[in-house]
Design a protein around this motif. Structure first.
Motif, short mmCIF file in Angstrom:
data_model
loop_
_atom_site.label_atom_id
_atom_site.label_comp_id
_atom_site.label_asym_id
_atom_site.label_seq_id
_atom_site.Cartn_x
_atom_site.Cartn_y
_atom_site.Cartn_z
N UNK A 413 7.58 9.59 -4.09
CA UNK A 413 8.76 9.20 -4.86
C UNK A 413 9.82 8.60 -3.94
N UNK A 414 10.53 7.62 -4.46
CA UNK A 414 11.71 7.07 -3.80
C UNK A 414 12.88 7.27 -4.74
N UNK A 415 13.84 8.07 -4.29
CA UNK A 415 14.98 8.37 -5.16
C UNK A 415 14.56 9.04 -6.44
N UNK A 416 13.49 9.83 -6.40
CA UNK A 416 13.01 10.54 -7.58
C UNK A 416 12.06 9.75 -8.44
N UNK A 417 11.88 8.43 -8.19
CA UNK A 417 11.00 7.59 -9.00
C UNK A 417 9.65 7.43 -8.31
N UNK A 418 8.58 7.68 -9.04
CA UNK A 418 7.23 7.48 -8.52
C UNK A 418 7.06 6.02 -8.12
N UNK A 419 6.59 5.77 -6.88
CA UNK A 419 6.49 4.37 -6.42
C UNK A 419 5.52 3.56 -7.28
N UNK A 420 4.60 4.24 -8.00
CA UNK A 420 3.69 3.52 -8.89
C UNK A 420 4.41 3.01 -10.13
N UNK A 421 5.62 3.52 -10.37
CA UNK A 421 6.42 3.08 -11.51
C UNK A 421 7.54 2.12 -11.08
N UNK A 422 7.49 1.68 -9.83
CA UNK A 422 8.45 0.69 -9.32
C UNK A 422 7.73 -0.64 -9.19
N UNK A 423 8.33 -1.72 -9.66
CA UNK A 423 7.72 -3.04 -9.55
C UNK A 423 7.41 -3.36 -8.09
N UNK A 424 6.24 -3.95 -7.83
CA UNK A 424 5.81 -4.21 -6.46
C UNK A 424 6.83 -5.05 -5.69
N UNK A 425 7.35 -6.09 -6.32
CA UNK A 425 8.33 -6.96 -5.64
C UNK A 425 9.57 -6.16 -5.26
N UNK A 426 10.01 -5.28 -6.15
CA UNK A 426 11.18 -4.45 -5.87
C UNK A 426 10.90 -3.47 -4.74
N UNK A 427 9.69 -2.89 -4.76
CA UNK A 427 9.31 -1.94 -3.72
C UNK A 427 9.26 -2.63 -2.36
N UNK A 428 8.72 -3.85 -2.32
CA UNK A 428 8.66 -4.59 -1.06
C UNK A 428 10.06 -4.91 -0.53
N UNK A 429 10.99 -5.17 -1.45
CA UNK A 429 12.37 -5.45 -1.04
C UNK A 429 13.04 -4.23 -0.43
N UNK A 430 12.58 -3.05 -0.84
CA UNK A 430 13.23 -1.81 -0.38
C UNK A 430 12.72 -1.33 0.97
N UNK A 431 11.57 -1.85 1.42
CA UNK A 431 10.93 -1.31 2.63
C UNK A 431 10.79 -2.40 3.69
N UNK A 432 11.25 -2.10 4.90
CA UNK A 432 10.97 -2.93 6.08
C UNK A 432 9.95 -2.20 6.92
N UNK A 433 8.95 -2.93 7.40
CA UNK A 433 7.85 -2.29 8.10
C UNK A 433 7.63 -3.02 9.42
N UNK A 434 7.73 -2.31 10.54
CA UNK A 434 7.39 -2.87 11.85
C UNK A 434 6.09 -2.21 12.30
N UNK A 435 5.01 -3.01 12.31
CA UNK A 435 3.69 -2.48 12.63
C UNK A 435 3.52 -2.27 14.13
N UNK A 436 2.60 -1.36 14.46
CA UNK A 436 2.25 -1.15 15.86
C UNK A 436 1.55 -2.39 16.41
N UNK A 437 0.65 -2.99 15.60
CA UNK A 437 -0.02 -4.23 15.97
C UNK A 437 0.82 -5.39 15.44
N UNK A 438 1.47 -6.11 16.34
CA UNK A 438 2.38 -7.17 15.92
C UNK A 438 1.59 -8.39 15.46
N UNK A 439 2.21 -9.17 14.57
CA UNK A 439 1.62 -10.43 14.12
C UNK A 439 2.71 -11.48 14.03
N UNK A 440 2.47 -12.61 14.70
CA UNK A 440 3.39 -13.73 14.65
C UNK A 440 2.68 -14.92 14.02
N UNK A 441 3.38 -15.62 13.12
CA UNK A 441 2.82 -16.80 12.49
C UNK A 441 2.82 -17.97 13.47
#
Length: 601
Positions: A413-441
Motif C-alpha cells: 500500500x501507498x498512503x493506505x491504497x493498494x498499489x494494484x488500485x493505483x493507475x500505472x501512470x500515476x504510480x510511475x509518477x510517484x516513484x523514482x528508481x535508481x538501479x544498481x545496474x545503470x543504463x544510459x540511452x
C-alpha cells in the motif's frame, strides 16, 4: 451458443495487428498486374513481326514495313508503360509496408512496456530483439517487394497461358503439364508438414543464436581476461553447431526434390519440339502452324523464369506466417492489469502487508520463492534501509513497489491504497528508481538527465546535475551537456554513469525514492557529496535504500534486515549493531574488512 471466431492467420492477421487497411496493397497489386500485361506486349509484337517475315520470306518486297514499324513502336510503348506501372506499384507497396512496420513496432513497443518485468527477465533480450528487428524487417520486404512481384508473376503466367491457348491448344497443354508437374514437386517438397516444422526450428535456432550472441558480447571481458576463444563460451558454440546441423539436414532433405523441379522446368523445349513435329506432320503445308511452333520454342522456356520466381516468392509466405506467430506470442502476454476505479493515495508512506512472492521460470515450469510473509512500513519523510546477504530479497522488495511484478499473497500500500488500485501512470509518477545496474540511452547527457522530467527547463536539468555531482565532469567533456555517450570514444566510468542516474531521480522529484546501491561506484569523496545531495532531496519523501556498504546507511531512521526472503530484524543502527543477529554479524564483518591490509610477507 456462440462459436469462437477463428483466429486470422498470415497476411490477414498482419493487417489486423498493424491496424492498417488494404487499399494501398490492392492498388499496388492492380498496378503490378497491369505492368505484367504491358511487359508482354513486346513479345506479342515480336510474334506479329515474325509472322510477317515468314509469310513473305520468299518475297521481301511484299513486306509491310509500315505495319512492322507500328508493331515496333507498340513494343516500345508497352515496355515504357510497364516500367512506369511497376514503379507506381512499388511506390504504393513501399508506402503500405512502412505504415505497417510503424504500426507493428509502435504496438509491440507499447505492449512490451505494459508487461510485467518478469516477462523480460524470463525472455532473452536476443529473442525480443530478433522479433522486433529481423522478423518485422522480413515482413517489410514481403509487403514492399514480394506481394507486387507475386502479383506480377501470376499475371505474367496467366496472360502467357491465355496467349498460348489462343495460338495452339496442344502446345499449350504440353507447357502447362510441365509447369503443373514441376510445381507439384516443388510444393510437396517445401510446403508440406515437414517444411513447416523446419521453419519453426529455423526461427527457434536463430532466436537462440541471437540470445547467445548478446550474452557472448556482454561476457567478452571475461573471455579475453582468461584467454579463451568463442568455443569456450559453450552456450554460444552449442547454438552455432546446432544451427549448422539443422541447415545441413535441411539441404539433404530438400536436395532431390529441388533437382527434379529444376531439371523438369528447364526442359520445356524438350517437350515442345516433339509435339510440334507431330502437329506439323499432320499439316506439313501450314505456315501459320510453323510460326506458332517457332513462337512456342522461343517463348515456352520463358515460362520457367516467372514460375521459378513464383515458387521462391511463394516460399516467403512462410516467413510471414512464422513472423506473425512470433509477434502474436508477445501480444498474447497479458499486461499488468489496470484498476477499474483508480485510487489516489492521501500520503506516500509505503507499507508491505504479509507479502509473499515467487519468481516463475516459464521454460522449466518451476517457481523460486523470493519473499515470505514480509511486513514493514516505510514512513513518509524517513529513510528505510534494506540490508541482508545476497539473495535475501532486498531488490525484489524494491521492484515490487512500482509493480514490476504483482504480489501473490498480501498487498503493498501507498498512503493506505493498494498499489494494484493505483493507475500505472500515476504510480510511475510517484516513484523514482535508481538501479544498481545503470543504463544510459545512446543520446546526449542532457537528454539522459532530462528523461526524469521531459518538460523541465535547462536550468533545472543543470541544477539536478550539480546536486548529483555531475556538472563538473560534464563540463569537461568535448560538447558539455550535448556530448553523446559513445561518440568519438566518449564513455563514462561506473561512478559517473550512476551519478547521471541519480540526477534523473533528483530532476523527477518524485515523493517516493528507491535507491538500489546508488553510491556503489562512487569514490569516497564523491560518495560523501552524493549523500549530501540526497539528504537535501529526501525532505518529506519516502526513501528506501538498498545497501551493501553498511557505512552508507548507519543514519537511516529504520533498517530492515532480510535473510532468505524474510525479515529477521528491524530497528536503528545503534540498536542492531549491538544485538546478536544477522545485522551484527554483517557489521562486524564489515568493520573487520574495513581495517584489512595487505601483508607484505
Amino acid at each position: 451458443m456462440k462459436t469462437k471466431a477463428k483466429k486470422k492467420e498470415g497476411l490477414s492477421r498482419l493487417f489486423e495487428i498493424a491496424g492498417q487497411k488494404k487499399g494501398l496493397l490492392v492498388l499496388a497489386g492492380l498496378l503490378s498486374a497491369s505492368s505484367a500485361v504491358c511487359m508482354l506486349v513486346p513479345y506479342w509484337a515480336v510474334y506479329e513481326i515474325l509472322k510477317e517475315l515468314l509469310s513473305n520470306g520468299s518475297n521481301l518486297s511484299a513486306l509491310d514495313g509500315t505495319d512492322m514499324m507500328r508493331w515496333g513502336w507498340i513494343a516500345f510503348g508497352g515496355l515504357v508503360g510497364g516500367l512506369i506501372l511497376l514503379y507506381a506499384a512499388l511506390m504504393s507497396s513501399h508506402v503500405a509496408a512502412f505504415r505497417i512496420l510503424y504500426g507493428l513496432r509502435v504496438r509491440l513497443s507499447e505492449h512490451i512496456g505494459k508487461l510485467p518485468l518478469g516477462y523480460l527477465n524470463n525472455t532473452s533480450t536476443g529473442a525480443i530483439k530478433k522479433t522486433m528487428d529481423q522478423n518485422i524487417e522480413k515482413i517489410e520486404g514481403f509487403i514492399a517487394h514480394t506481394i507486387p512481384d507475386l502479383v506480377n508473376v501470376m499475371a505474367t503466367v496467366v496472360v502467357m497461358l491465355v496467349i498460348f491457348f489462343s495460338l495452339d491448344v496442344w502446345l499449350t497443354v504440353v507447357c502447362l503439364a510441365v509447369v503443373v508437374l514441376s510445381l507439384f514437386l516443388q510444393f510437396s517438397n517445401f510446403m508440406g508438414k515437414r517444411a513447416r516444422e523446419f521453419m519453426g526450428i529455423y526461427y527457434d535456432a536463430q532466436e537462440k543464436m541471437s540470445a547467445s550472441a548478446v550474452q557472448y558480447v556482454r561476457g567478452m571481458p571475461v573471455v579475453k581476461i582468461f584467454g579463451q576463444s568463442v568455443r569456450s563460451f559453450r552456450q554460444f558454440n552449442a547454438e552455432i553447431q546446432a544451427y549448422k546441423t539443422f541447415a545441413l539436414k535441411c539441404c539433404d532433405t530438400y536436395q532431390n526434390g529441388m533437382i527434379a523441379f529444376t531439371v523438369l522446368l528447364n526442359s520445356m523445349v524438350t517437350f515442345i519440339l516433339p509435339m510440334g513435329i507431330l502437329l506439323l506432320q499432320a499439316s506439313p503445308q501450314s505456315l501459320s502452324l510453323a510460326v506458332v511452333w517457332l513462337f512456342f520454342i522461343i517463348m515456352g522456356p520463358g515460362m520457367a523464369s516467372p514460375v521459378y520466381k513464383l515458387t521462391f516468392l511463394g516460399g516467403n509466405t512462410r516467413d510471414i506466417d512464422e513472423g506473425v506467430n512470433r509477434i502474436d506470442r508477445i501480444l498474447e502476454k497479458k499486461p499488468v492489469p489496470e484498476p477499474e476505479h483508480p485510487q489516489v493515495p492521501a500520503a506516500y508512506d509505503v507499507e508491505f502487508r504479509h507479502v509473499s512472492f515467487s519468481y516463475e521460470n516459464t521454460e522449466q515450469g518451476t517457481r523460486t520463492e523470493a519473499l515470505r510473509d514480509v511486513s514493514f512500513i516505510a514512513p513518509q519523510g524517513k529513510i528505510t534501509a534494506l540490508v541482508g546477504p545476497s539473495g535475501s530479497g532486498k531488490s525484489t522488495v524494491a521492484n515490487l513497489i512500482p509493480r514490476f511484478w504483482d504480489v501473490e499473497q498480501g498487498k503493498i500500500c501507498i498512503g493506505g491504497a493498494d498499489i494494484r488500485q493505483i493507475a500505472t501512470a500515476k504510480l510511475m509518477d510517484m516513484v523514482s528508481f535508481v538501479f544498481q545496474d545503470t543504463f544510459l540511452f545512446y543520446d546526449t547527457l542532457y537528454e539522459n538527465i532530462a528523461v526524469g522530467s521531459p518538460d523541465a527547463t535547462k536550468e533545472k536539468v543543470i541544477a539536478a546535475a550539480k546536486a548529483a555531482q555531475c556538472h563538473d565532469f560534464i563540463e569537461r567533456l568535448p560538447q558539455g551537456y550535448e556530448t553523446r555517450i559513445g561518440d568519438k570514444g566518449v564513455f563514462l566510468s561506473g561512478g559517473e554513469a550512476q551519478r547521471i542516474c541519480v540526477a534523473r531521480a533528483i530532476l523527477k522529484n518524485a515523493p517516493i525514492l528507491v535507491l538500489d546501491e546508488a553510491t556503489a561506484f562512487a569514490d569516497p569523496e564523491n560518495e560523501h557529496k552524493m549523500q549530501m545531495a540526497l539528504q537535501s532531496l529526501i525532505k518529506d519523501k519516502t526513501v528506501i535504500v538498498i545497501a551493501h556498504r553498511l557505512s552508507s546507511i548507519i543514519s537511516a531512521h529504520q533498517i530492515v534486515v532480510m535473510k532468505e526472503g524474510s525479515i529477521v530484524q528491524c530497528g536503528r543502527h545503534e540498536q542492531l549493531s549491538v544485538t546478536e543477529g544477522v545485522y551484527k554479524n554483517m557489521w562486524d564483518a564489515y568493520t573487520s574488512a574495513y581495517h584489512w591490509t595487505l601483508n607484505k610477507n
